[in-house]
Design an enzyme around this catalytic site. Structure first.
Site, PDB file in Angstrom:
ATOM      1  N   PHE A  36       0.819  -1.211   0.000  1.00 15.18           N
ATOM      2  CA  PHE A  36       0.000   0.000   0.000  1.00 15.18           C
ATOM      3  C   PHE A  36       0.861   1.273   0.000  1.00 15.18           C
ATOM      4  O   PHE A  36       0.342   2.371   0.097  1.00 15.18           O
ATOM      5  CB  PHE A  36      -1.002  -0.020   1.157  1.00 15.18           C
ATOM      6  CG  PHE A  36      -2.236  -0.885   0.899  1.00 15.18           C
ATOM      7  CD1 PHE A  36      -2.442  -1.538  -0.305  1.00 15.18           C
ATOM      8  CD2 PHE A  36      -3.219  -1.012   1.881  1.00 15.18           C
ATOM      9  CE1 PHE A  36      -3.590  -2.312  -0.541  1.00 15.18           C
ATOM     10  CE2 PHE A  36      -4.377  -1.776   1.656  1.00 15.18           C
ATOM     11  CZ  PHE A  36      -4.554  -2.429   0.458  1.00 15.18           C
ATOM     12  N   ASP A  49      -1.235  -9.520  -4.010  1.00 17.20           N
ATOM     13  CA  ASP A  49       0.037  -8.869  -4.334  1.00 17.20           C
ATOM     14  C   ASP A  49      -0.227  -7.514  -4.998  1.00 17.20           C
ATOM     15  O   ASP A  49       0.426  -7.148  -5.973  1.00 17.20           O
ATOM     16  CB  ASP A  49       0.925  -9.758  -5.216  1.00 17.20           C
ATOM     17  CG  ASP A  49       2.380  -9.303  -5.197  1.00 17.20           C
ATOM     18  OD1 ASP A  49       2.701  -8.327  -4.484  1.00 17.20           O
ATOM     19  OD2 ASP A  49       3.205  -9.913  -5.900  1.00 17.20           O
TER      20      ASP A  49
HETATM   21  O1  DOR Z   1       6.074  -7.273  -8.996  1.00 16.13           O
HETATM   22  C1  DOR Z   1       6.349  -6.993  -7.842  1.00 16.13           C
HETATM   23  N1  DOR Z   1       6.041  -5.790  -7.317  1.00 16.13           N
HETATM   24  N2  DOR Z   1       6.968  -7.901  -7.092  1.00 16.13           N
HETATM   25  C2  DOR Z   1       7.490  -7.562  -5.906  1.00 16.13           C
HETATM   26  O2  DOR Z   1       8.150  -8.396  -5.331  1.00 16.13           O
HETATM   27  C3  DOR Z   1       7.331  -6.225  -5.348  1.00 16.13           C
HETATM   28  C4  DOR Z   1       6.185  -5.539  -5.925  1.00 16.13           C
HETATM   29  C5  DOR Z   1       6.225  -4.059  -5.672  1.00 16.13           C
HETATM   30  O3  DOR Z   1       6.372  -3.672  -4.520  1.00 16.13           O
HETATM   31  O4  DOR Z   1       6.085  -3.287  -6.619  1.00 16.13           O
HETATM   32 ZN    ZN Z   2       4.538  -8.520  -3.321  1.00 16.98          ZN
END
Ligand code: DOR
Ligand code: ZN
Length: 405
Positions: free
Chosen positions: A45, A294
């Site tokens: 976030f 994610d």
């Molecule tokens: O694609 C990703 N974005 N993988 C990650 O491990 C971190 C995340 C990010 O914080 O943007």
């Molecule tokens: Zn992540």
């Protein structure tokens, strides 16, 4: 109190619910299906420091619109959450942003493992949900890529009864592969650089550390059949290993690069189409415990940059449940599995106490994913234009009813 009548339970029977609340509300939920408030064990976030991408005012609304009432936030912020003091500062910022948003979202924080700050772990053990380890570089500069530090993290986590959540990509192999593809401007090469072997090497190592120290291990965003074979062995051996996958690894694949361009770039990368079915099979067999969104927003301007400069990650918290419910309509998942993946397993793994939060879903509602209607600050989705069937209509969080219109 909130009195809900005529809601349908996922088992099919009609239910009546009474939820303690300062509000007095009679809700006729005829036609709606009730799920426990969703738990997202994996979000970014962006507070502090990356608030041009997202902040908790916008993200909390996005969570509610996605049917989520609890989230666990990752530490790769600016600065990263790697000391007790930064953890306190981050919490204060989040609390004030949530207050401003008027959304009392439940949240927990992961603490970032950093070579220089492992001594902080005992001090924060009661204030965090676990330790996040990036075994390979991703967004931000948190990484633990040497064996000595990895051993130290797993050991100190076990001593403090903390779970370790791992981003399992092997930095050494990634570095080698990067050299081979140096200067590439092709987004699709992302999947070749961070290949299946990059992931399996790291998963194998993380599991062996769990075997050695007894540390509870939560493997984030698993994306391949090969990683899941390792998880299966570990689970069969009785190790405390848990597996998460993501909506983008379930519903997108390498064929999406031509249309999505930089918006398809994510770590771990999108895989070949056959891996989508491997993940669904692993849900069927019970190997996969959770789906984490994610949710990792970046601005459209950042994502339009050429390969090499374009950051990895995509938003997801508002579309995860509709994607899973669409898969239900297509016969790929049951409602019971969706409930397990989006709340009950997380509650068990992370030992959360029961809440009275619920989300009321219109299983039949069909709507196109439209960036203009998203609450996330980044205002785009890799699923834009897709018609999904099954959307949250009310989310009830700590006795407050949010009507999602
Ligand atoms: O694609 C990703 N974005 N993988 C990650 O491990 C971190 C995340 C990010 O914080 O943007
Ligand atoms: Zn992540």
């Amino acid at each position: 109190m909130i009195h809900i009548s005529n809601a349908r339970a996922i088992s099919g029977e009609t239910r009546e619910l009474v939820i303690p609340s300062a509000q007095n509300l009679e809700l006729d939920a005829a036609g709606l299906t009730v799920f426990p408030g969703l738990i997202d064990p994996h979000v970014h976030f962006r507070t502090p420091g990356l608030e041009h991408k997202e902040d908790w005012r916008t993200a909390a609304r996005a969570a509610i619109y996605g049917g989520y009432t609890t989230v666990f936030d990752m530490p790769n912020t600016l600065p990263p959450t790697i000391t007790a003091e930064r953890l306190r500062e981050k919490k204060a910022l989040i609390d004030s942003q949530l207050l401003e948003a008027g959304v009392p979202l439940r949240y927990q924080l992961f603490f970032g493992a950093d070579k220089q700050h492992l001594d902080q772990i005992p001090a924060v053990k009661d204030a965090v949900v676990g330790i996040k380890v990036f075994m390979g570089c991703s967004t931000g500069n948190l990484v633990i890529d040497d064996d000595e530090s990895l051993h130290a993290v797993f050991e100190v986590a076990a001593q403090n009864q903390l779970l370790v959540a791992v981003h399992a990509e092997d930095e050494a192999r990634m570095h080698e592969r990067n050299q081979q593809f140096q200067g590439s401007k092709n987004y699709h090469d992302h999947s070749a650089i961070r290949d299946v072997e990059v992931a399996t090497r790291a998963v194998e190592k993380a599991i062996s550390l769990t075997r050695q120290y007894g540390t509870r291990l939560y493997l984030l965003h698993l994306s391949t059949r090969e990683e899941l074979a390792l998880v299966k062995q570990a689970k069969n051996a009785g190790l405390p290993v848990y597996a998460e996958t993501t909506p983008h690894h379930l519903f997108l694949n390498e064929d999406c690069y031509p249309a999505l361009q930089g918006r398809a770039v994510v770590n771990p990368p999108l895989r070949r189409a056959e891996q989508n079915s491997a993940l669904f099979e692993a849900i069927q067999s019970g190997l996969i415990d959770t789906v984490g969104s994610d949710h990792a927003p970046h601005t459209t301007v950042e994502k339009a940059k050429p390969y090499g400069e374009c950051p990895s990650g995509m938003p997801g918290i508002e579309t995860t449940l509709p994607l899973l419910l669409t898969a239900y309509h297509q016969g790929q998942l049951t409602l019971e599995q969706i409930q397990r993946l989006t709340s009950s397993r997380a509650q068990e793994i992370f030992k959360l106490s029961q809440t009275e939060d619920v989300v009321l879903v219109d299983l039949n509602k069909k709507a196109e994913v439209s960036p203009q209607q998203l609450q996330t600050k980044c205002a785009w989705s890799a699923f834009a234009g897709k018609v999904l069937q099954g959307w949250p209509v009310y989310t009830i969080l700590r006795g407050t009813c949010f009507h999602l219109i």
